[in-house]
Design a protein around this motif. Structure first.
Motif, PDB file in Angstrom:
ATOM      1  N   ASP A  40       0.747  -1.362  -0.113  1.00  0.00           N
ATOM      2  CA  ASP A  40      -0.075   0.131  -0.126  1.00  0.00           C
ATOM      3  C   ASP A  40       0.894   1.434   0.095  1.00  0.00           C
ATOM      4  N   TYR A  42       0.571   5.248   0.285  1.00  0.00           N
ATOM      5  CA  TYR A  42      -0.318   6.419   0.400  1.00  0.00           C
ATOM      6  C   TYR A  42       0.171   7.658   0.017  1.00  0.00           C
ATOM      7  N   ARG A  58      -4.728   5.838  -2.009  1.00  0.00           N
ATOM      8  CA  ARG A  58      -4.038   4.839  -1.854  1.00  0.00           C
ATOM      9  C   ARG A  58      -3.781   4.008  -3.276  1.00  0.00           C
ATOM     10  N   SER A 117       4.572   3.913   2.856  1.00  0.00           N
ATOM     11  CA  SER A 117       4.247   2.514   2.161  1.00  0.00           C
ATOM     12  C   SER A 117       4.523   1.675   2.939  1.00  0.00           C
TER      13      SER A 117
END
Length: 189
Positions: A40, A42, A58, A117
């Motif tokens: 992920d 962001y 995201r 991340s």
């Protein structure tokens, strides 16, 4: 693309052995659907601080373990409404991408900045319209999320497993930024 309100319960797994959780899920008709590793990433808006507006943007890179499939999704999340301890609702809009690096370049060119991340391993279980995930967030620990539009199902699952779960109102991003312990060990090639 989907556009809906996500209702989710999030809990830190506090028992050392998660077999009790796995047994509970199996006994209650949940089936393991797949296992993934997710990265992920962001971003923060150039003109408004998402940490103040309680929003999130995201890019998620999801690799399906043993299947050779990779999916990339851009997600916007609106501000949270806390429904109960560990249970929240928020607007969520997603669109599938085919190239996360190009999306990253677009966002950075528009002035967005990467915030953080991290990587997690996730096992997804489903039963009808209820999804339960068991997450191992690298550097942060193990968590369980329950997502459904029926809040009482979330509360019943928590009640049945409360000796193994601690409600969490913060997002993984907030926990990662707060602790500075999350890791980004991911092969994104």
């Amino acid at each position: 693309m989907n556009n809906y309100v996500e209702v989710e319960g999030k809990y830190r797994i506090t028992c050392n052995n998660i077999r009790k959780i796995n047994y509970f899920l199996e006994e209650n008709g949940f089936k393991e659907k797949y296992r993934v590793v997710e990265k992920d990433i962001y971003y923060n808006h150039p003109c408004r601080d998402f940490s103040r507006t309680d929003e999130a943007l995201r890019v998620r890179i999801r690799k399906y373990i043993g299947q050779g499939i990779v999916k990339i999704v851009l997600t916007y999340k609106g501000s949270r409404k806390i429904l109960a301890e560990g249970v929240k609702a928020r607007k969520e809009i997603e669109v599938e991408l085919n190239n996360w690096r190009k999306m990253d370049k677009i966002l950075l060119s528009l002035g967005f900045q990467r915030v953080a991340s991290f990587v997690k391993e996730r096992i997804i279980y489903r039963k009808k319209d209820v999804e339960v995930t068991i997450d191992h967030v690298y550097g942060l620990g193990r968590f369980m999320e329950v997502e459904t539009n029926n809040r009482s199902i979330i509360e019943n699952i928590y009640s049945s497993l409360s000796e193994c779960l601690q409600p969490v109102n913060k997002t993984y991003l907030e926990l990662c930024l707060e602790t500075q312990k999350c890791r980004d060990d991911f092969d994104d090639s």
